[in-house]
Design a protein around this motif. Structure first.
Motif, PDB file in Angstrom:
ATOM      1  N   ARG A 132       0.833  -1.208   0.000  1.00  0.00           N
ATOM      2  CA  ARG A 132       0.000   0.000   0.000  1.00  0.00           C
ATOM      3  C   ARG A 132       0.862   1.251   0.000  1.00  0.00           C
ATOM      4  O   ARG A 132       0.592   2.218  -0.719  1.00  0.00           O
ATOM      5  N   MET A 133       1.911   1.245   0.819  1.00  0.00           N
ATOM      6  CA  MET A 133       2.819   2.388   0.870  1.00  0.00           C
ATOM      7  C   MET A 133       3.483   2.597  -0.482  1.00  0.00           C
ATOM      8  O   MET A 133       3.608   3.732  -0.954  1.00  0.00           O
ATOM      9  N   ARG A 134       3.891   1.500  -1.120  1.00  0.00           N
ATOM     10  CA  ARG A 134       4.520   1.606  -2.437  1.00  0.00           C
ATOM     11  C   ARG A 134       3.553   2.221  -3.435  1.00  0.00           C
ATOM     12  O   ARG A 134       3.931   3.091  -4.220  1.00  0.00           O
ATOM     13  N   GLU A 135       2.296   1.796  -3.420  1.00  0.00           N
ATOM     14  CA  GLU A 135       1.294   2.355  -4.334  1.00  0.00           C
ATOM     15  C   GLU A 135       1.109   3.850  -4.105  1.00  0.00           C
ATOM     16  O   GLU A 135       1.019   4.621  -5.050  1.00  0.00           O
ATOM     17  N   HIS A 136       1.044   4.266  -2.831  1.00  0.00           N
ATOM     18  CA  HIS A 136       0.923   5.693  -2.523  1.00  0.00           C
ATOM     19  C   HIS A 136       2.103   6.472  -3.102  1.00  0.00           C
ATOM     20  O   HIS A 136       1.931   7.550  -3.675  1.00  0.00           O
ATOM     21  N   LEU A 137       3.305   5.925  -2.926  1.00  0.00           N
ATOM     22  CA  LEU A 137       4.498   6.612  -3.412  1.00  0.00           C
ATOM     23  C   LEU A 137       4.574   6.625  -4.932  1.00  0.00           C
ATOM     24  O   LEU A 137       5.000   7.619  -5.525  1.00  0.00           O
ATOM     25  N   LEU A 138       4.166   5.535  -5.571  1.00  0.00           N
ATOM     26  CA  LEU A 138       4.136   5.527  -7.039  1.00  0.00           C
ATOM     27  C   LEU A 138       3.186   6.602  -7.560  1.00  0.00           C
ATOM     28  O   LEU A 138       3.503   7.314  -8.511  1.00  0.00           O
ATOM     29  N   THR A 139       2.034   6.730  -6.924  1.00  0.00           N
ATOM     30  CA  THR A 139       1.078   7.769  -7.307  1.00  0.00           C
ATOM     31  C   THR A 139       1.680   9.150  -7.072  1.00  0.00           C
ATOM     32  O   THR A 139       1.628  10.022  -7.938  1.00  0.00           O
ATOM     33  N   ALA A 140       2.270   9.344  -5.888  1.00  0.00           N
ATOM     34  CA  ALA A 140       2.859  10.649  -5.547  1.00  0.00           C
ATOM     35  C   ALA A 140       3.998  11.006  -6.499  1.00  0.00           C
ATOM     36  O   ALA A 140       4.120  12.167  -6.915  1.00  0.00           O
ATOM     37  N   CYS A 141       4.812  10.032  -6.866  1.00  0.00           N
ATOM     38  CA  CYS A 141       5.945  10.302  -7.758  1.00  0.00           C
ATOM     39  C   CYS A 141       5.486  10.698  -9.156  1.00  0.00           C
ATOM     40  O   CYS A 141       6.240  11.330  -9.896  1.00  0.00           O
ATOM     41  N   GLY A 142       4.272  10.366  -9.505  1.00  0.00           N
ATOM     42  CA  GLY A 142       3.726  10.753 -10.796  1.00  0.00           C
ATOM     43  C   GLY A 142       3.108  12.133 -10.792  1.00  0.00           C
ATOM     44  O   GLY A 142       2.632  12.610 -11.824  1.00  0.00           O
ATOM     45  N   GLN A 143       3.116  12.797  -9.650  1.00  0.00           N
ATOM     46  CA  GLN A 143       2.510  14.123  -9.505  1.00  0.00           C
ATOM     47  C   GLN A 143       3.601  15.176  -9.381  1.00  0.00           C
ATOM     48  O   GLN A 143       4.686  14.901  -8.879  1.00  0.00           O
ATOM     49  N   PRO A 144       3.303  16.410  -9.808  1.00  0.00           N
ATOM     50  CA  PRO A 144       4.281  17.491  -9.593  1.00  0.00           C
ATOM     51  C   PRO A 144       4.428  17.769  -8.103  1.00  0.00           C
ATOM     52  O   PRO A 144       3.525  17.491  -7.313  1.00  0.00           O
ATOM     53  N   VAL A 145       5.560  18.301  -7.731  1.00  0.00           N
ATOM     54  CA  VAL A 145       5.825  18.617  -6.330  1.00  0.00           C
ATOM     55  C   VAL A 145       5.214  19.971  -5.999  1.00  0.00           C
ATOM     56  O   VAL A 145       5.475  20.958  -6.686  1.00  0.00           O
ATOM     57  N   ASP A 146       4.408  20.006  -4.947  1.00  0.00           N
ATOM     58  CA  ASP A 146       3.828  21.259  -4.476  1.00  0.00           C
ATOM     59  C   ASP A 146       4.791  21.913  -3.492  1.00  0.00           C
ATOM     60  O   ASP A 146       5.792  21.340  -3.097  1.00  0.00           O
ATOM     61  N   GLU A 147       4.436  23.115  -3.077  1.00  0.00           N
ATOM     62  CA  GLU A 147       5.214  23.795  -2.045  1.00  0.00           C
ATOM     63  C   GLU A 147       5.210  22.944  -0.779  1.00  0.00           C
ATOM     64  O   GLU A 147       4.170  22.419  -0.383  1.00  0.00           O
ATOM     65  N   PRO A 148       6.366  22.790  -0.129  1.00  0.00           N
ATOM     66  CA  PRO A 148       6.391  22.040   1.128  1.00  0.00           C
ATOM     67  C   PRO A 148       5.536  22.736   2.187  1.00  0.00           C
ATOM     68  O   PRO A 148       5.372  23.952   2.157  1.00  0.00           O
ATOM     69  N   THR A 149       5.007  21.945   3.084  1.00  0.00           N
ATOM     70  CA  THR A 149       4.192  22.502   4.161  1.00  0.00           C
ATOM     71  C   THR A 149       4.833  22.193   5.495  1.00  0.00           C
ATOM     72  O   THR A 149       5.675  21.320   5.607  1.00  0.00           O
ATOM     73  N   GLY A 150       4.428  22.886   6.506  1.00  0.00           N
ATOM     74  CA  GLY A 150       4.906  22.624   7.853  1.00  0.00           C
ATOM     75  C   GLY A 150       6.020  23.571   8.257  1.00  0.00           C
ATOM     76  O   GLY A 150       6.612  24.262   7.467  1.00  0.00           O
ATOM     77  N   CYS A 151       6.296  23.564   9.557  1.00  0.00           N
ATOM     78  CA  CYS A 151       7.271  24.472  10.158  1.00  0.00           C
ATOM     79  C   CYS A 151       8.668  24.243   9.600  1.00  0.00           C
ATOM     80  O   CYS A 151       9.362  25.178   9.213  1.00  0.00           O
ATOM     81  N   ALA A 152       9.118  23.012   9.561  1.00  0.00           N
ATOM     82  CA  ALA A 152      10.471  22.708   9.089  1.00  0.00           C
ATOM     83  C   ALA A 152      10.659  23.117   7.640  1.00  0.00           C
ATOM     84  O   ALA A 152      11.712  23.626   7.256  1.00  0.00           O
ATOM     85  N   ALA A 153       9.612  22.957   6.831  1.00  0.00           N
ATOM     86  CA  ALA A 153       9.715  23.320   5.412  1.00  0.00           C
ATOM     87  C   ALA A 153       9.902  24.827   5.256  1.00  0.00           C
ATOM     88  O   ALA A 153      10.697  25.270   4.439  1.00  0.00           O
ATOM     89  N   SER A 154       9.184  25.637   6.060  1.00  0.00           N
ATOM     90  CA  SER A 154       9.333  27.080   5.918  1.00  0.00           C
ATOM     91  C   SER A 154      10.688  27.552   6.442  1.00  0.00           C
ATOM     92  O   SER A 154      11.247  28.495   5.927  1.00  0.00           O
ATOM     93  N   GLU A 155      11.253  26.851   7.439  1.00  0.00           N
ATOM     94  CA  GLU A 155      12.583  27.201   7.917  1.00  0.00           C
ATOM     95  C   GLU A 155      13.627  26.944   6.845  1.00  0.00           C
ATOM     96  O   GLU A 155      14.538  27.742   6.656  1.00  0.00           O
ATOM     97  N   VAL A 156      13.508  25.823   6.108  1.00  0.00           N
ATOM     98  CA  VAL A 156      14.453  25.515   5.045  1.00  0.00           C
ATOM     99  C   VAL A 156      14.324  26.528   3.920  1.00  0.00           C
ATOM    100  O   VAL A 156      15.316  27.034   3.409  1.00  0.00           O
ATOM    101  N   LYS A 157      13.086  26.877   3.568  1.00  0.00           N
ATOM    102  CA  LYS A 157      12.860  27.783   2.459  1.00  0.00           C
ATOM    103  C   LYS A 157      13.354  29.198   2.781  1.00  0.00           C
ATOM    104  O   LYS A 157      13.896  29.873   1.928  1.00  0.00           O
ATOM    105  N   HIS A 158      13.176  29.624   4.012  1.00  0.00           N
ATOM    106  CA  HIS A 158      13.487  31.008   4.351  1.00  0.00           C
ATOM    107  C   HIS A 158      14.789  31.152   5.119  1.00  0.00           C
ATOM    108  O   HIS A 158      15.158  32.238   5.522  1.00  0.00           O
ATOM    109  N   GLY A 159      15.496  30.072   5.309  1.00  0.00           N
ATOM    110  CA  GLY A 159      16.840  30.148   5.904  1.00  0.00           C
ATOM    111  C   GLY A 159      16.803  30.279   7.369  1.00  0.00           C
ATOM    112  O   GLY A 159      17.607  30.648   8.056  1.00  0.00           O
TER     113      GLY A 159
END
Length: 159
Positions: A132-159
């Protein structure tokens, strides 16, 4: 104390399974790279070198060196392409087949060691979850990457 993450545990289990398989494979005088070539070639006999390199996700130059050693050992043979002299096609020799059987046996041995105290139900359930996890990832890998979400993602993006 550090809490394990799913990705770390999955990666570590896969690494340890490969390590254990390699310990067994050394008894047959095979390197990990060589048994990967044999395994892929057993499914794709007649493939050309570039195609096999792509399947193995390695550079063609690296594969050529491996194939040279395996040909010297009598495990593979290169045959001329029937219509294109630039390509040689790869085939297993009869000497490779006992090694493939040995690899299947040690693969099963490694799986048995990995799942030693799992019930049949636990084994099946784990496999279902991982599929099931593999299927989710195969589906996700076929999609464009959206903006990361969450606190850690905004820290990486904004330094």
């Amino acid at each position: 104390m550090t809490q394990s993450t799913l990705g770390f545990v999955l990666h570590d289990v896969a690494r340890l399974m490969r390590k254990r398989f390699e310990q067994w494979a050394r008894a047959a005088g095979l390197t990990r790279s060589q048994w990967q070539v044999l395994a892929k070639l057993s499914i794709h006999e007649g493939i050309h070198q570039k195609g096999l390199a792509d399947l193995l996700e390695i550079e063609s130059v690296t594969l050529v060196r491996l194939l040279d050693k395996m040909q010297e050992r009598g495990l593979i043979e290169r045959r001329n392409h029937p219509t294109d002299r630039r390509y040689s096609l790869l085939f297993l020799t009869p000497a490779a087949h006992p090694l493939l059987q040995f690899m299947r046996t040690i693969g099963e041995q490694t799986r048995l060691e990995t799942m030693a105290d799992f019930s049949i139900q636990e084994h099946d359930q784990l496999l279902q979850y991982l599929e099931r996890m593999r299927e989710h990832l195969l589906t996700a890998c076929g999609q464009p990457v959206d903006e990361p979400t969450g606190c850690a993602a905004s820290e990486v993006k904004h330094g």
